[in-house]
Design an enzyme around this catalytic site. Structure first.
Site, short mmCIF file in Angstrom:
data_model
loop_
_atom_site.label_atom_id
_atom_site.label_comp_id
_atom_site.label_asym_id
_atom_site.label_seq_id
_atom_site.Cartn_x
_atom_site.Cartn_y
_atom_site.Cartn_z
N ASP A 15 34.69 45.31 46.64
CA ASP A 15 35.36 46.64 46.38
C ASP A 15 34.73 46.73 45.23
OD1 ASP A 15 36.21 46.71 48.73
OD2 ASP A 15 38.27 45.80 48.19
N SER A 53 34.45 50.32 40.58
CA SER A 53 35.81 50.20 41.32
C SER A 53 35.87 50.79 42.28
CB SER A 53 36.89 50.33 40.57
OG SER A 53 38.27 49.65 41.42
N ARG A 54 34.98 50.27 43.27
CA ARG A 54 35.14 52.09 45.07
C ARG A 54 36.69 52.05 45.69
NH1 ARG A 54 31.56 47.10 45.76
NH2 ARG A 54 29.20 47.77 45.32
N VAL A 55 37.26 51.27 45.16
CA VAL A 55 38.85 51.94 45.52
C VAL A 55 40.27 52.42 44.12
CG1 VAL A 55 41.17 50.95 46.52
CG2 VAL A 55 38.69 50.25 47.32
#
Length: 506
Positions: free
Chosen positions: A340, A365-367
Site C-alpha cells: 500500500d 502511503s496510499r492508506v
C-alpha cells in the site's frame, strides 16, 4: 521345573495382555533418499505424498515436499540434515508445516518450526497453526482507521501508516532499512501493539544487533523473533509464513500486531535457489513464474478485521533491497504493486548525514493519510509540498545563484525543517514531542535560530515538555489531538526554550 513354571506364567501373562490390547493394521508410508545436497533432497517412493506435506527423515530431521513428478518427490530440508545420506529412509507424515502460537512465545527467539534459539526452555504454545493460511476475505475486513506511530517524524508526518496497512521499506544496502523497522518496534512500547520480527537470510550479527536493540530500548516482552537458520534454506523459505501465523494469532484475538519481514529480496533469492535445484522452469531473472504469488499470498494476510471478527489488525512492514537505486527490478516492482505504499531510502541522503535517509518525493502511503494522528495532520497538511519546494530551491544555491529575500527565507525555513526531521537510531520520539517540533517549524519559531542550535532546542524541549506541561503531553500522546489552548501553551514553551537549549542532541 521352576524354569518351566516361570515360562508358562510369562506366556499366560503375554497372551492376556495381547487379548486386552487394541491391535489395528497400519500402513507405513515410506521412501528412500536418492540424492541430497544444498538443502535439497530427492526421494524415491512416497507415491501418496502431496505438495507441502511434512516429511520426516530417519534422523528426525523434517523436510517439506516441494515438487512431485514421476521420478519421485523433491523436498527441502528444514534443518541442516547432517545425518541424512543417500539410502536414508523417509516417512510421509500426512501433515503440513505448523508453528506454535500463543502468549508463551513473547520475548522468545525461535526457528520457523518452533524450536528455541535463545537457550531457553522448549517452546510450548497454546496450539500449533499452519504456516500457510488463507488471507481474510473482503467481507471480513474493515477500513484502516487507526494510526500506527513509528516515532520517526519524517514518517509520521509525511508518510503516515495505519494499523492493517502493508508498507514497503525499500532502498540500497546499508541505508538504514532495518533501523527504521527497529525504531518502529521500539516505539510500540508506548502502544498496545505486539511485534513479530522475521529474519530471512540475515547474518547472525545483524539478528543479534536487532535483538539487543529491542532488549535495550523497547518492550522485548511483547516481541517475538523468528529466525531462519542460515544453513537451512528450506527453513528460511517458510520463515515469513511462520512469523505471519504467529502475528495472526494476536490479530484474530482482537489485538494489534506488527510484522517485520527482513527481507523479502533475500526470500525471493532463496526460493529461486531451491526452485532451480529442484528443476523448476526458470522465468525472468531465473525466478520461477510463481514468485509474485509467493509474496502476494503472504502480504494479503495483513489486514484490519471488522468488528464482527474482533477488530484486530496485522500491519506488515516488508523490507526489500535495491541495486544502485533500481526500483524497476523484478522483485522491487512486484512488492511495490502488492503493498500500500513504500518508504524509499536514498543512499545520497544517507551519506550526507540525513538520517533516516527517506526520500519524501518517491515515498508514498496510499492508506495512512486517512489514519494520521489529528494533532500532526493539522500541522503537516502542506509539509511535504513545502519540503519538496525547499529541496528544489536549495539546488540553485549550490551553484552560487543569487536569490531574493523571499527565496532565502524559504531555504532557511526548509533547512530548519530538515534538521527537525533528522533523528538518531533507536530513539523514536513520542507523539507529543513530534507535535511540538512541527508546531515550532510551522509557526516559524526556528527560522531565526542558528542552524547548529536547532538540535539543542529539540533536546531542551524533550526534557521540559513532560516536566512543565505534563497534562498537555499526556493528552496529545493518548488522544492524538491538539486544542487551541494547548497550542498557545506549547508555543509559549517553545519561546522559553529558544536561547536556553542544551548541547545534548537526541
Amino acid at each position: 521345573m521352576a524354569f518351566e513354571d516361570d515360562l508358562g506364567r510369562w506366556i499366560t501373562d503375554a497372551r492376556a495382555r495381547l487379548d486386552k490390547a487394541e491391535v489395528a493394521p497400519g500402513i507405513a508410508h515410506s521412501g528412500r533418499v536418492t540424492a541430497i545436497g544444498d538443502g535439497v533432497v530427492h526421494v524415491a517412493g512416497l507415491p501418496h505424498t502431496r505438495l507441502d506435506e511434512l516429511l520426516q527423515f530417519e534422523d528426525g530431521t523434517l523436510g517439506l515436499a516441494m515438487t512431485i513428478d514421476q521420478a519421485g518427490v523433491g523436498g527441502v530440508l528444514l534443518a541442516h540434515g547432517e545425518g541424512i545420506s543417500a539410502g536414508s529412509a523417509v516417512h510421509g507424515t500426512g501433515e503440513i508445516a505448523r508453528v506454535p502460537v500463543g502468549e508463551a512465545l513473547l520475548g522468545r527467539v525461535i526457528s520457523p518450526v518452533g524450536e528455541p534459539l535463545d537457550d531457553g526452555p522448549e517452546v510450548v504454545g497454546e496450539r500449533r497453526d499452519p504456516v500457510e493460511r488463507p488471507a481474510p476475505g473482503i467481507v471480513d475486513r474493515d477500513l484502516v482507521t487507526e494510526p500506527l506511530l513509528t516515532g520517526l517524524t519524517v514518517v509520521d508526518a509525511m508518510i503516515p501508516l495505519g494499523r492493517g496497512q502493508r508498507q514497503l521499506i525499500i532502498g540500497d544496502r546499508k541505508t538504514g532499512k532495518t533501523t527504521i523497522a527497529i525504531d518502529t518496534i521500539i516505539n510500540q512500547k508506548r502502544s498496545d501493539v505486539i511485534c513479530v520480527y522475521a529474519a530471512i537470510g540475515q547474518k547472525a550479527s545483524t539478528v543479534a544487533r536487532v535483538i539487543d536493540a529491542v532488549k535495550t530500548h523497547g518492550a522485548v516482552d511483547r516481541t517475538v523473533f523468528v529466525v531462519g537458520p542460515s544453513d537451512a534454506p528450506g527453513a528460511q523459505w517458510i520463515t515469513p509464513y511462520a512469523a505471519c501465523t504467529i502475528a495472526e494469532y494476536f490479530r484474530d484475538r482482537g489485538q494489534h500486531a506488527l510484522l517485520i519481514l527482513d527481507d523479502l529480496t533475500k526470500h525471493a533469492i532463496i526460493y529461486r535457489e531451491l526452485s532451480l535445484l529442484l528443476r523448476k522452469p526458470p522465468g525472468r531473472e531465473a525466478y520461477p513464474g510463481d514468485v509474485f504469488y509467493l509474496h502476494a499470498r503472504l502480504l494479503e494476510r495483513a489486514a484490519k478485521l471488522s468488528g464482527r471478527n474482533g477488530g484486530g489488525s496485522l500491519t506488515a512492514l516488508p523490507i526489500a533491497e535495491t541495486q544502485a537505486g533500481n526500483m524497476t527490478a523484478y522483485i522491487p516492482t512486484n512488492l511495490i504493486s502488492i503493498t500500500d505504499g513504500q518508504i524509499y531510502l536514498e543512499p545520497k541522503l544517507f551519506f550526507e548525514g540525513q538520517k533516516p535517509a527517506v526520500n519524501v518525493g518517491i515515498s508514498v502511503s496510499r492508506v495512512g493519510g486517512a489514519t494520521q494522528a489529528k494533532a500532526i495532520k493539522t500541522l503537516a497538511d502542506s509539509l511535504k509540498l513545502d519540503y519538496a519546494q525547499f529541496l528544489e530551491l536549495e539546488v540553485f544555491t549550490r551553484f552560487g545563484a543569487m536569490v531574493d529575500d523571499r527565496t532565502a527565507r524559504k531555504i532557511a525555513h526548509g533547512r530548519r525543517l530538515r534538521a527537525i526531521l533528522k533523528q538518531t537510531e533507536y530513539a523514536p520520539l513520542p507523539l507529543s514531542l513530534q507535535v511540538t517540533l512541527l508546531l515550532a517549524v510551522a509557526q516559524g519559531r526556528l527560522d531565526d535560530v542558528p542552524l547548529d542550535e536547532v538540535a539543542g532546542i529539540r533536546a531542551t524541549l524533550a526534557k521540559r515538555l513532560p516536566a512543565e506541561l505534563p497534562r498537555i503531553a499526556a493528552e496529545i500522546d493518548q488522544s492524538a489531538t491538539l486544542s487551541d489552548e494547548d497550542r498557545k501553551d506549547l508555543l509559549a514553551l517553545i519561546d522559553r526554550c529558544i536561547g536556553t537549549s542544551d548541547a545534548e542532541q537526541i
